[in-house]
Scaffold this motif. Structure first.
Motif, short mmCIF file in Angstrom:
data_model
loop_
_atom_site.label_atom_id
_atom_site.label_comp_id
_atom_site.label_asym_id
_atom_site.label_seq_id
_atom_site.Cartn_x
_atom_site.Cartn_y
_atom_site.Cartn_z
N VAL A 1 0.85 -1.17 0.00
CA VAL A 1 0.00 0.00 0.00
C VAL A 1 0.89 1.24 0.00
N ALA A 2 0.53 2.23 -0.81
CA ALA A 2 1.29 3.48 -0.87
C ALA A 2 0.38 4.64 -0.48
N ALA A 3 0.95 5.63 0.20
CA ALA A 3 0.18 6.81 0.59
C ALA A 3 1.08 8.04 0.51
N LEU A 42 1.06 2.87 -7.08
CA LEU A 42 2.03 1.79 -6.90
C LEU A 42 1.82 0.75 -7.99
N SER A 43 2.91 0.26 -8.59
CA SER A 43 2.79 -0.78 -9.62
C SER A 43 2.26 -2.07 -8.99
N PHE A 44 1.70 -2.92 -9.83
CA PHE A 44 1.11 -4.16 -9.36
C PHE A 44 2.09 -5.02 -8.56
N ASP A 45 3.35 -5.05 -9.01
CA ASP A 45 4.35 -5.87 -8.32
C ASP A 45 5.02 -5.15 -7.15
N GLY A 46 4.66 -3.88 -6.93
CA GLY A 46 5.19 -3.13 -5.79
C GLY A 46 6.60 -2.63 -5.94
N THR A 47 7.13 -2.60 -7.17
CA THR A 47 8.51 -2.16 -7.36
C THR A 47 8.63 -0.72 -7.83
N LEU A 48 7.57 -0.17 -8.41
CA LEU A 48 7.61 1.21 -8.92
C LEU A 48 6.52 2.04 -8.26
N LEU A 49 6.85 3.30 -8.00
CA LEU A 49 5.91 4.23 -7.41
C LEU A 49 5.90 5.50 -8.24
N ALA A 50 4.72 5.89 -8.74
CA ALA A 50 4.57 7.15 -9.45
C ALA A 50 4.05 8.18 -8.47
N VAL A 51 4.70 9.35 -8.44
CA VAL A 51 4.33 10.42 -7.51
C VAL A 51 4.07 11.68 -8.31
N ALA A 52 2.83 12.15 -8.29
CA ALA A 52 2.45 13.38 -9.01
C ALA A 52 2.41 14.54 -8.04
#
Length: 76
Positions: A1-3, A42-52
């Motif tokens: 989970v990303a926040a 967060l990407s499906f595999d949890g390796t990439l995070l896009a931050v706008a």
């Protein structure tokens, strides 16, 4: 989970354990930019995070390497 929080706080947790896996705060050297956060994904595999950021770029983070892979910037 990303926040993310508009005050530029980012957190990623492992959902199975609740463990905090990664975080960034305005004081971190590799976390530049004056704009408040608008969204995170967060990407499906949890390796990439896009931050706008509001009025700023979208940064793509590699969470394994703990670094920014690149930025997407809107053209006027």
């Amino acid at each position: 989970v990303a926040a993310g929080h508009p005050r530029r706080l980012l957190r990623v947790w492992q959902t199975a354990t609740g463990e905090l896996k990664w975080k960034r705060e305005p004081a971190d050297e590799d976390y530049a930019g004056p704009f408040p956060l608008a969204a995170v994904a967060l990407s499906f595999d949890g390796t990439l995070l896009a931050v706008a950021e509001y009025g700023g770029p979208i940064r793509i983070w590699d969470l394994n390497q703990k670094k920014v892979l690149g930025e997407l910037v809107a053209m006027p």
